[in-house]
Design an enzyme around this catalytic site. Structure first.
Site, PDB file in Angstrom:
ATOM      1  N   SER A 156       0.829  -1.206   0.000  1.00 13.29           N
ATOM      2  CA  SER A 156       0.000   0.000   0.000  1.00 13.29           C
ATOM      3  C   SER A 156       0.860   1.251   0.000  1.00 13.29           C
ATOM      4  O   SER A 156       1.402   1.610  -1.022  1.00 13.29           O
ATOM      5  CB  SER A 156      -1.039   0.039   1.118  1.00 13.29           C
ATOM      6  OG  SER A 156      -1.957   1.085   0.829  1.00 13.29           O
ATOM      7  N   HIS A 169       4.189  14.194   6.143  1.00 11.11           N
ATOM      8  CA  HIS A 169       4.140  15.636   5.887  1.00 11.11           C
ATOM      9  C   HIS A 169       4.681  16.302   7.139  1.00 11.11           C
ATOM     10  O   HIS A 169       4.246  15.967   8.246  1.00 11.11           O
ATOM     11  CB  HIS A 169       2.709  16.104   5.596  1.00 11.11           C
ATOM     12  CG  HIS A 169       2.645  17.479   5.029  1.00 11.11           C
ATOM     13  ND1 HIS A 169       2.830  17.735   3.695  1.00 11.11           N
ATOM     14  CD2 HIS A 169       2.475  18.672   5.622  1.00 11.11           C
ATOM     15  CE1 HIS A 169       2.736  19.040   3.487  1.00 11.11           C
ATOM     16  NE2 HIS A 169       2.526  19.630   4.649  1.00 11.11           N
ATOM     17  N   CYS A 215      -1.400  -4.070   3.590  1.00 14.71           N
ATOM     18  CA  CYS A 215      -2.237  -5.249   3.487  1.00 14.71           C
ATOM     19  C   CYS A 215      -1.387  -6.433   3.939  1.00 14.71           C
ATOM     20  O   CYS A 215      -0.170  -6.385   3.853  1.00 14.71           O
ATOM     21  CB  CYS A 215      -2.686  -5.471   2.047  1.00 14.71           C
ATOM     22  SG  CYS A 215      -3.548  -4.052   1.357  1.00 14.71           S
TER      23      CYS A 215
END
Length: 126
Positions: free
Chosen positions: A63, A68, A83
């Protein structure tokens, strides 16, 4: 409960501001975290903001890992969504927290996807 994936949200407060503003360092540490947990990087995108801050994402076969930063606040928001292997996000979390010298992490773990028999059937076919 069977789930398709695990999403870990990181609220990283009291981090080293210099590290939070270093794009190369952030990139290398996310790649290191991915490698440490055996994730398969399939793409990446990073950006340095002016006057400060970094954003970045690693697309992984499992995934993604993203971040940030707000160096002026000593803060970073990161997330790891995977996953499969349920231990992977926790191990990557430890790596990122340590790399940013975070003194006040808050970690939220969310189980995502279907639950029950149908997930077990789908996972058996993968």
């Amino acid at each position: 409960m069977n789930v398709l994936g695990t999403h870990v949200l990181l609220e990283l407060r009291d981090c080293d501001p210099e590290l939070l503003d270093d794009l190369d360092y952030i990139r290398e540490e996310l790649l290191t975290a991915a490698a440490q947990v055996g994730a398969h990087v399939v793409g990446e995108s990073f950006h340095q903001f002016a006057p400060q801050g970094v954003t970045g994402i690693l697309s992984i076969a499992e995934s993604h890992i993203s971040i940030h930063t707000w160096p002026e606040l000593g803060y970073a928001a990161a997330d790891i969504f995977t996953c499969g292997d349920q231990t992977m996000p926790e191990q990557a979390t430890e790596s990122i927290v340590a790399a940013l010298r975070c003194r006040n992490p808050q970690v939220t773990r969310i189980r995502r996807g279907l639950s029950g028999t149908r997930v077990a059937e789908l996972q058996a076919t993968l």
